[in-house]
Design a protein around this motif. Structure first.
Motif, PDB file in Angstrom:
ATOM      1  N   ASP A  84      52.307  34.225  49.046  1.00 17.79           N
ATOM      2  CA  ASP A  84      53.329  35.289  48.983  1.00 17.79           C
ATOM      3  C   ASP A  84      52.846  36.427  48.088  1.00 17.79           C
ATOM      4  O   ASP A  84      52.926  37.603  48.453  1.00 17.79           O
ATOM      5  CB  ASP A  84      54.629  34.768  48.345  1.00 17.79           C
ATOM      6  N   LEU A  85      52.359  36.039  46.897  1.00 14.93           N
ATOM      7  CA  LEU A  85      51.960  37.065  45.927  1.00 14.93           C
ATOM      8  C   LEU A  85      50.745  37.838  46.410  1.00 14.93           C
ATOM      9  O   LEU A  85      50.680  39.063  46.265  1.00 14.93           O
ATOM     10  CB  LEU A  85      51.658  36.405  44.564  1.00 14.93           C
ATOM     11  N   ILE A  90      48.371  42.810  48.210  1.00 13.17           N
ATOM     12  CA  ILE A  90      47.346  43.441  49.059  1.00 13.17           C
ATOM     13  C   ILE A  90      47.971  44.268  50.185  1.00 13.17           C
ATOM     14  O   ILE A  90      47.523  45.371  50.483  1.00 13.17           O
ATOM     15  CB  ILE A  90      46.379  42.378  49.637  1.00 13.17           C
ATOM     16  N   PHE A  91      49.021  43.738  50.799  1.00 14.36           N
ATOM     17  CA  PHE A  91      49.618  44.458  51.943  1.00 14.36           C
ATOM     18  C   PHE A  91      50.893  45.219  51.567  1.00 14.36           C
ATOM     19  O   PHE A  91      51.476  45.889  52.398  1.00 14.36           O
ATOM     20  CB  PHE A  91      49.935  43.477  53.081  1.00 14.36           C
ATOM     21  N   LEU A 113      43.376  39.539  55.993  1.00 13.69           N
ATOM     22  CA  LEU A 113      44.267  38.375  55.945  1.00 13.69           C
ATOM     23  C   LEU A 113      43.448  37.075  55.909  1.00 13.69           C
ATOM     24  O   LEU A 113      43.743  36.170  55.128  1.00 13.69           O
ATOM     25  CB  LEU A 113      45.213  38.387  57.153  1.00 13.69           C
ATOM     26  N   CYS A 114      42.409  37.016  56.715  1.00 12.01           N
ATOM     27  CA  CYS A 114      41.574  35.805  56.741  1.00 12.01           C
ATOM     28  C   CYS A 114      40.840  35.622  55.412  1.00 12.01           C
ATOM     29  O   CYS A 114      40.676  34.514  54.917  1.00 12.01           O
ATOM     30  CB  CYS A 114      40.566  35.864  57.883  1.00 12.01           C
ATOM     31  N   ILE A 179      40.460  41.087  41.700  1.00 11.95           N
ATOM     32  CA  ILE A 179      41.355  41.314  40.558  1.00 11.95           C
ATOM     33  C   ILE A 179      42.715  40.671  40.839  1.00 11.95           C
ATOM     34  O   ILE A 179      43.322  40.043  39.970  1.00 11.95           O
ATOM     35  CB  ILE A 179      41.530  42.843  40.304  1.00 11.95           C
ATOM     36  N   THR A 180      43.187  40.826  42.073  1.00  5.48           N
ATOM     37  CA  THR A 180      44.495  40.273  42.434  1.00  5.48           C
ATOM     38  C   THR A 180      44.475  38.753  42.309  1.00  5.48           C
ATOM     39  O   THR A 180      45.411  38.148  41.770  1.00  5.48           O
ATOM     40  CB  THR A 180      44.863  40.680  43.882  1.00  5.48           C
TER      41      THR A 180
END
Ligand SMILES: [Fe+2]
Ligand SMILES: [Fe+2]
Length: 210
Positions: A84-85, A90-91, A113-114, A179-180
């Motif tokens: 979820d995070l 990212i999106f 996504l992949c 980083i995310t």
């Protein structure tokens, strides 16, 4: 003391339960997309199907853990969900608002996504190694056994994505994605989960997700 140990273990398993559930649900959608976008990639489709089955199996192992102990999991919000995070950062969308059609028509978004699934699995692999070293897990044979199964399954989850993305020259995580990943991991383990542990108003679920 024992009740605090039980609380910690229940909290950890609740966070895992939530993540395994959202993980296999997202993979069900991903399988559909890969089948449409890359129908000739039979082997990769089989790998994603196996991955999805494994995550569902993990979900059921954690659900059984609670059932056997006659307790319900804590109610965990999407703020504790790794996928979820990641999707959120990212999106800039919630998981249920992801536009699947847009995803299918854009290679950049689809590979993103992949890659995100691949990175989630890498993180999961590292995390399970760390958990298996912890005294709290070692002293709980039921949990130790569950995490051993996960440890065994994890490599077969991330490597097919890496291999497949490499084929399309899109396997390397971008700076923002790295980083995310770090931010999600450390904010969960150092801030959010400790916060939940001391949040004694945290309620338990009334029924299981599935
Ligand atoms: Fe899993
Ligand atoms: Fe996994």
């Amino acid at each position: 003391m024992q009740s605090l140990v039980t609380r910690f273990n229940d909290l950890l398993v609740s966070v895992y339960l939530y993540n395994e559930y959202t993980g296999y649900k997202e993979l069900e959608r991903l399988i559909e997309s890969v089948r449409i976008k890359f129908p000739e990639e039979k082997e990769f489709i089989r790998d994603v199907e196996k991955h999805c089955d494994d995550e569902r199996k993990h979900y059921l192992m954690f659900r059984n853990y609670f059932k056997k102990n006659n307790r319900m999991p804590f109610k965990i919000s999407p703020a504790f969900g790794y996928v979820d995070l990641f999707i959120n950062h990212i999106f800039r969308k919630n998981i249920q608002d992801l536009d699947r059609q847009e995803m299918l028509s854009s290679d950049v978004l689809f590979f993103k996504l992949c890659r995100l699934v691949m990175m989630t699995e890498y993180r999961g692999m590292k995390q399970v190694h760390a958990l298996l070293q912890m005294g709290l897990i070692k002293n709980n044979p039921a949990l130790f056994k569950i995490f051993k199964v996960i440890e065994r399954d994890e490599p077969s989850h991330c490597y097919p994505y890496q291999y497949w993305l490499k084929k399309y020259k899109s396997h390397l995580p971008q700076f923002q994605e790295r980083i995310t990943d770090l931010w999600i991991h450390y904010s969960l383990t150092l801030i959010k989960i400790p916060y939940l542990f001391f949040n004694f108003r945290l309620i338990r679920m009334k029924e299981f997700y599935a």
